[in-house]
Design a protein around this motif. Structure first.
Motif, PDB file in Angstrom:
ATOM      1  N   LYS A 108       0.619  -1.255   0.091  1.00  0.00           N
ATOM      2  CA  LYS A 108       0.103  -0.008  -0.198  1.00  0.00           C
ATOM      3  C   LYS A 108       0.581   1.164  -0.040  1.00  0.00           C
ATOM      4  O   LYS A 108       1.866   1.408   0.748  1.00  0.00           O
ATOM      5  N   VAL A 109       0.496   2.105  -0.854  1.00  0.00           N
ATOM      6  CA  VAL A 109       1.173   3.495  -0.995  1.00  0.00           C
ATOM      7  C   VAL A 109       0.120   4.664  -0.586  1.00  0.00           C
ATOM      8  O   VAL A 109      -0.827   4.520  -1.377  1.00  0.00           O
ATOM      9  N   LEU A 110       0.438   5.568   0.061  1.00  0.00           N
ATOM     10  CA  LEU A 110      -0.346   6.471   0.511  1.00  0.00           C
ATOM     11  C   LEU A 110       0.569   7.944  -0.034  1.00  0.00           C
ATOM     12  O   LEU A 110       1.485   8.066   0.237  1.00  0.00           O
ATOM     13  N   ILE A 111      -0.264   8.735  -0.820  1.00  0.00           N
ATOM     14  CA  ILE A 111       0.183   9.801  -1.447  1.00  0.00           C
ATOM     15  C   ILE A 111      -0.396  11.226  -0.721  1.00  0.00           C
ATOM     16  O   ILE A 111      -1.588  11.336  -0.753  1.00  0.00           O
ATOM     17  N   VAL A 112       0.371  11.937  -0.203  1.00  0.00           N
ATOM     18  CA  VAL A 112      -0.114  13.000   0.750  1.00  0.00           C
ATOM     19  C   VAL A 112       0.465  14.438  -0.050  1.00  0.00           C
ATOM     20  O   VAL A 112       1.542  14.546   0.034  1.00  0.00           O
ATOM     21  N   ASP A 113      -0.626  14.905  -0.533  1.00  0.00           N
ATOM     22  CA  ASP A 113       0.067  16.208  -1.186  1.00  0.00           C
ATOM     23  C   ASP A 113      -1.292  17.025  -1.348  1.00  0.00           C
ATOM     24  O   ASP A 113      -2.428  16.457  -1.654  1.00  0.00           O
ATOM     25  N   ASP A 114      -1.421  18.294  -1.206  1.00  0.00           N
ATOM     26  CA  ASP A 114      -2.482  19.292  -1.356  1.00  0.00           C
ATOM     27  C   ASP A 114      -2.746  19.588  -2.806  1.00  0.00           C
ATOM     28  O   ASP A 114      -3.704  20.169  -3.246  1.00  0.00           O
ATOM     29  N   GLN A 115      -1.776  19.199  -3.849  1.00  0.00           N
ATOM     30  CA  GLN A 115      -2.037  19.441  -5.058  1.00  0.00           C
ATOM     31  C   GLN A 115      -2.712  18.237  -5.732  1.00  0.00           C
ATOM     32  O   GLN A 115      -1.955  16.914  -5.923  1.00  0.00           O
ATOM     33  N   ASN A 116      -3.812  18.311  -6.028  1.00  0.00           N
ATOM     34  CA  ASN A 116      -4.781  17.132  -6.853  1.00  0.00           C
ATOM     35  C   ASN A 116      -3.969  16.869  -7.988  1.00  0.00           C
ATOM     36  O   ASN A 116      -3.863  15.342  -8.068  1.00  0.00           O
ATOM     37  N   VAL A 127       4.764   5.887   2.566  1.00  0.00           N
ATOM     38  CA  VAL A 127       3.968   7.333   2.275  1.00  0.00           C
ATOM     39  C   VAL A 127       4.707   8.244   1.724  1.00  0.00           C
ATOM     40  O   VAL A 127       5.961   8.245   2.136  1.00  0.00           O
ATOM     41  N   LEU A 128       4.259   8.762   0.470  1.00  0.00           N
ATOM     42  CA  LEU A 128       4.953   9.786  -0.083  1.00  0.00           C
ATOM     43  C   LEU A 128       4.384  10.891   0.164  1.00  0.00           C
ATOM     44  O   LEU A 128       3.330  11.457   0.053  1.00  0.00           O
ATOM     45  N   LEU A 129       5.142  11.921   0.901  1.00  0.00           N
ATOM     46  CA  LEU A 129       4.659  12.983   1.692  1.00  0.00           C
ATOM     47  C   LEU A 129       5.198  14.172   1.285  1.00  0.00           C
ATOM     48  O   LEU A 129       6.331  14.296   1.609  1.00  0.00           O
ATOM     49  N   ASP A 130       4.387  15.162   0.927  1.00  0.00           N
ATOM     50  CA  ASP A 130       4.840  16.681   0.643  1.00  0.00           C
ATOM     51  C   ASP A 130       5.042  17.486   1.756  1.00  0.00           C
ATOM     52  O   ASP A 130       4.418  17.148   2.991  1.00  0.00           O
ATOM     53  N   MET A 131       6.375  18.289   1.897  1.00  0.00           N
ATOM     54  CA  MET A 131       6.695  18.919   3.103  1.00  0.00           C
ATOM     55  C   MET A 131       5.828  20.156   3.338  1.00  0.00           C
ATOM     56  O   MET A 131       5.429  20.307   4.230  1.00  0.00           O
ATOM     57  N   LYS A 132       5.334  20.596   2.340  1.00  0.00           N
ATOM     58  CA  LYS A 132       4.482  21.899   2.327  1.00  0.00           C
ATOM     59  C   LYS A 132       3.079  21.401   2.026  1.00  0.00           C
ATOM     60  O   LYS A 132       2.544  21.566   0.965  1.00  0.00           O
ATOM     61  N   ILE A 133       2.261  21.385   3.362  1.00  0.00           N
ATOM     62  CA  ILE A 133       0.773  21.198   3.366  1.00  0.00           C
ATOM     63  C   ILE A 133       0.019  22.207   4.210  1.00  0.00           C
ATOM     64  O   ILE A 133       0.570  22.326   5.289  1.00  0.00           O
ATOM     65  N   PRO A 134      -0.876  22.881   3.815  1.00  0.00           N
ATOM     66  CA  PRO A 134      -1.758  23.821   4.539  1.00  0.00           C
ATOM     67  C   PRO A 134      -2.045  23.024   5.946  1.00  0.00           C
ATOM     68  O   PRO A 134      -2.267  21.996   5.836  1.00  0.00           O
ATOM     69  N   GLY A 135      -2.102  23.415   6.951  1.00  0.00           N
ATOM     70  CA  GLY A 135      -2.531  23.286   8.207  1.00  0.00           C
ATOM     71  C   GLY A 135      -1.309  22.433   8.882  1.00  0.00           C
ATOM     72  O   GLY A 135      -0.227  22.897   9.218  1.00  0.00           O
ATOM     73  N   MET A 136      -1.347  21.130   8.968  1.00  0.00           N
ATOM     74  CA  MET A 136      -0.355  20.251   9.658  1.00  0.00           C
ATOM     75  C   MET A 136       0.813  20.134   8.421  1.00  0.00           C
ATOM     76  O   MET A 136       0.542  19.388   7.383  1.00  0.00           O
TER      77      MET A 136
END
Length: 128
Positions: A5-13, A51-60
């Motif tokens: 399982k890979v989770l992608i976390v980014d505020d850019q759709n 998890v692929l995690l963007d450093m700059k995400i609004p909020g947390m």
């Protein structure tokens, strides 16, 4: 064998959709989150392998999310994505347990190779 399982976390759709397509085609189950709250809910429910995690995400921000992920499950692998040369943040992310980082715009093939090597590599490191 169960799919990794890979989770992608980014505020850019657009980035989330691109990465989901890439990793779906690589045979992974993919999940996406636009913010830290959703990301941590998915981590709790699905326990992603990576998890692929963007450093700059609004909020947390990415570092905060990374800390929470590692507290929840230190075995989850995390690769950071950053749009800026934030070397201090990258160092902190590495200290917190991130494997590596990619600077945007990243080379999608390089990222695919990196994810595959971390997820399809030898499983011996998990048994130690």
């Amino acid at each position: 064998m169960e799919k990794k399982k890979v989770l992608i976390v980014d505020d850019q759709n657009g980035i989330r959709i691109l990465l989901m397509e890439v990793f779906n085609s690589e045979g992974y189950s993919t999940y996406q989150a636009a913010n830290g709250k959703i990301a941590l809910e998915i981590v709790a429910q699905e326990v992603p392998d990576l998890v692929l995690l963007d450093m700059k995400i609004p909020g947390m921000d990415g570092l905060e999310i990374l800390k929470h992920i590692k507290q929840m499950n230190p075995d989850i692998k995390v690769i950071m994505m950053t749009a800026y040369g934030e070397l201090d943040m990258i160092k902190e992310a590495t200290d917190l347990g991130a494997l590596m980082h990619f600077t945007k715009p990243f080379d999608i093939d390089e990222m695919r190779v990196a994810v595959n090597s971390h997820l399809k590599g030898n499983t011996a490191d998990r048994l130690s």
